[in-house]
Design a protein around this motif. Structure first.
Motif, PDB file in Angstrom:
ATOM      1  N   LYS A 250      39.104  51.585 -47.933  1.00 35.17           N
ATOM      2  CA  LYS A 250      40.508  52.005 -47.964  1.00 35.17           C
ATOM      3  C   LYS A 250      40.563  53.461 -47.536  1.00 35.17           C
ATOM      4  O   LYS A 250      40.057  54.341 -48.248  1.00 35.17           O
ATOM      5  CB  LYS A 250      41.027  51.876 -49.393  1.00 35.17           C
ATOM      6  CG  LYS A 250      42.226  50.953 -49.510  1.00 35.17           C
ATOM      7  CD  LYS A 250      42.797  51.044 -50.890  1.00 35.17           C
ATOM      8  CE  LYS A 250      42.706  49.691 -51.571  1.00 35.17           C
ATOM      9  NZ  LYS A 250      43.068  49.759 -52.989  1.00 35.17           N
ATOM     10  N   ILE A 252      42.267  57.135 -46.131  1.00 31.10           N
ATOM     11  CA  ILE A 252      43.411  58.040 -46.021  1.00 31.10           C
ATOM     12  C   ILE A 252      43.082  58.961 -44.855  1.00 31.10           C
ATOM     13  O   ILE A 252      41.989  59.530 -44.796  1.00 31.10           O
ATOM     14  CB  ILE A 252      43.606  58.855 -47.310  1.00 31.10           C
ATOM     15  CG1 ILE A 252      43.874  57.888 -48.460  1.00 31.10           C
ATOM     16  CG2 ILE A 252      44.739  59.849 -47.158  1.00 31.10           C
ATOM     17  CD1 ILE A 252      43.612  58.476 -49.812  1.00 31.10           C
ATOM     18  N   LYS A 263      45.977  51.001 -38.051  1.00 30.98           N
ATOM     19  CA  LYS A 263      46.969  51.021 -39.128  1.00 30.98           C
ATOM     20  C   LYS A 263      46.458  50.303 -40.378  1.00 30.98           C
ATOM     21  O   LYS A 263      46.831  50.650 -41.484  1.00 30.98           O
ATOM     22  CB  LYS A 263      48.265  50.313 -38.667  1.00 30.98           C
ATOM     23  CG  LYS A 263      48.997  51.017 -37.531  1.00 30.98           C
ATOM     24  CD  LYS A 263      50.029  51.974 -38.087  1.00 30.98           C
ATOM     25  CE  LYS A 263      50.817  52.775 -37.083  1.00 30.98           C
ATOM     26  NZ  LYS A 263      50.321  52.943 -35.741  1.00 30.98           N
ATOM     27  N   ARG A 267      46.145  54.901 -44.780  1.00 28.73           N
ATOM     28  CA  ARG A 267      47.343  55.646 -45.121  1.00 28.73           C
ATOM     29  C   ARG A 267      47.307  56.924 -44.283  1.00 28.73           C
ATOM     30  O   ARG A 267      46.328  57.671 -44.328  1.00 28.73           O
ATOM     31  CB  ARG A 267      47.306  55.948 -46.622  1.00 28.73           C
ATOM     32  CG  ARG A 267      48.405  56.835 -47.111  1.00 28.73           C
ATOM     33  CD  ARG A 267      49.750  56.117 -47.058  1.00 28.73           C
ATOM     34  NE  ARG A 267      50.827  57.086 -47.211  1.00 28.73           N
ATOM     35  CZ  ARG A 267      51.389  57.379 -48.362  1.00 28.73           C
ATOM     36  NH1 ARG A 267      51.011  56.787 -49.470  1.00 28.73           N
ATOM     37  NH2 ARG A 267      52.352  58.295 -48.409  1.00 28.73           N
ATOM     38  N   LEU A 294      46.213  59.787 -53.895  1.00 26.42           N
ATOM     39  CA  LEU A 294      46.589  58.461 -53.392  1.00 26.42           C
ATOM     40  C   LEU A 294      45.496  57.438 -53.668  1.00 26.42           C
ATOM     41  O   LEU A 294      44.329  57.792 -53.871  1.00 26.42           O
ATOM     42  CB  LEU A 294      46.821  58.527 -51.873  1.00 26.42           C
ATOM     43  CG  LEU A 294      48.130  59.156 -51.416  1.00 26.42           C
ATOM     44  CD1 LEU A 294      48.086  59.402 -49.909  1.00 26.42           C
ATOM     45  CD2 LEU A 294      49.298  58.241 -51.767  1.00 26.42           C
TER      46      LEU A 294
END
Ligand code: TXA
Ligand code: MG
Length: 323
Positions: A250, A252, A263, A267, A294
């Protein structure tokens, strides 16, 4: 509850002045980042800064004053080229290393013969300094090694319990710490890249020597390798390469200008969609904090163009990075 949390943040200059005169710690706004301020001539007050930040004593502090007369009262001499820089850029994001006199306690300079001094450019802090007959020692108001604060809330979040008051002067205009300049072997040297660019310095004093390094040598000002670091692992470089390396996690992503095409599970935080380096500087530390808060595993940060404030931004990202 909220009332309790915020009771020590405000815009009351008198409160700030009162606490500083009593030898206590106050969070102060500057145009660069927020400072953790105390009486710079009072050893006990200065000790509180090191304690609150958990800062090692080998890392010296910057003294802040509001005029040249007060600078001269703390030093033995003023190199002419540094004086030219002072005249051109103070008040502003420039810190000068100058030979200290006996008024400056050794704890401020970590025993070095030179003291770091600047005149910051923020109306509230200038007004406090005007009311004090001592300089304010003020490092960035963050725990040692973490991201510098650019709002009063950032200061409150991490050091709120350790300060008597936080003076709220809004979000910092520049968002990067001051550029540190001194003279070594007759040359004007830059020891920390910051809110004043090399181009701006060279327009006034001609060529300068970069003494910025990424080693762990604590005597080199502000240049500890690991600094300005979020708690999540951050990787700095070419975004596409980093994306491929960390595929499946995941992510950022801190980007600049045109957002990257990927995408999925990413994030995106854009430092400046219009490629404005000043805007990117202003957003940098706030976005790093956001990225840290986040939901995500890893932060990937784009290498910015190496001109103007881009040098200082890349410098901070490199120090925040694990790669
Ligand atoms: O923009 C800034 O400079 C902010 C605001 C609050 O003024 N202050 C700031 O302070 O960034 P700090 O302590 O986070 O960083 C100051 C750096 C330190 O890394 C220290 O090594 C270097 O300045 N420094 C201070 N005094 C020095 C000295 N006498 N000789 C060499 N380096 C010095
Ligand atoms: Mg700092």
């Amino acid at each position: 509850m909220w009332n309790f949390l915020f009771k020590m943040i405000g815009t009351e200059l008198n409160k700030a002045v009162k606490h500083l005169k009593a030898g206590e710690l106050v969070g102060i706004p500057t145009e660069t980042v927020y400072g953790l301020a105390a009486n710079g001539l009072d050893v006990n007050a200065v000790l509180k800064i090191f304690e609150a930040k958990e800062r090692p004593f080998f890392d010296p502090l910057i003294l802040h004053v509001n005029n040249l007369e007060k600078v001269n009262a703390l030093i033995l001499s003023f190199d002419l080229r540094l004086k030219k820089l002072a005249d051109a850029f103070w008040p502003g994001p420039l810190t000068l290393l100058l030979p200290k006199n006996q008024l400056v306690p050794d704890i401020v300079t970590s025993g070095l013969n030179q003291v770091a001094i600047r005149i910051p450019n923020h109306p509230l802090t200038l007004s406090i300094l005007e009311q004090l007959n001592f300089p304010l020692a003020a490092p960035s108001a963050n725990p040692f090694g973490y991201i510098s604060p650019t709002t009063a809330l950032h200061v409150n979040k991490q050091l709120g319990e350790k300060v008597a008051y936080i003076l709220d002067g809004g979000a910092c205009e520049i968002g990067l710490e001051s550029t540190i300049v001194g003279v070594e072997e007759g040359k004007v040297c830059v020891y920390r890249l910051g809110g004043l660019s090399i181009e701006q310095l060279e327009a006034v004093v001609g060529e300068v020597t970069l003494k910025v390094n990424l080693s762990g040598d604590p005597k080199a000002p502000g240049q500890l390798k690991s600094h300005y670091a979020p708690t999540k692992p951050l990787f700095h470089g070419d975004l596409e390469k980093l994306f491929n390396q960390h595929r499946g996690k995941k992510l950022i992503c801190l980007c600049f200008g045109e957002p990257p095409p990927f995408k999925d599970r990413v994030r995106i935080l854009n430092l400046s969609p219009n490629c404005d380096l000043q805007e990117a500087a202003k957003n940098l530390f706030g976005f790093l904090r956001q990225a840290d808060e986040l939901d995500g595993d890893v932060i990937i940060a784009q290498n910015l163009p190496m001109l103007g404030l881009g040098l200082a931004i890349n410098d901070r990202l490199k120090r925040a990075a694990v790669n």
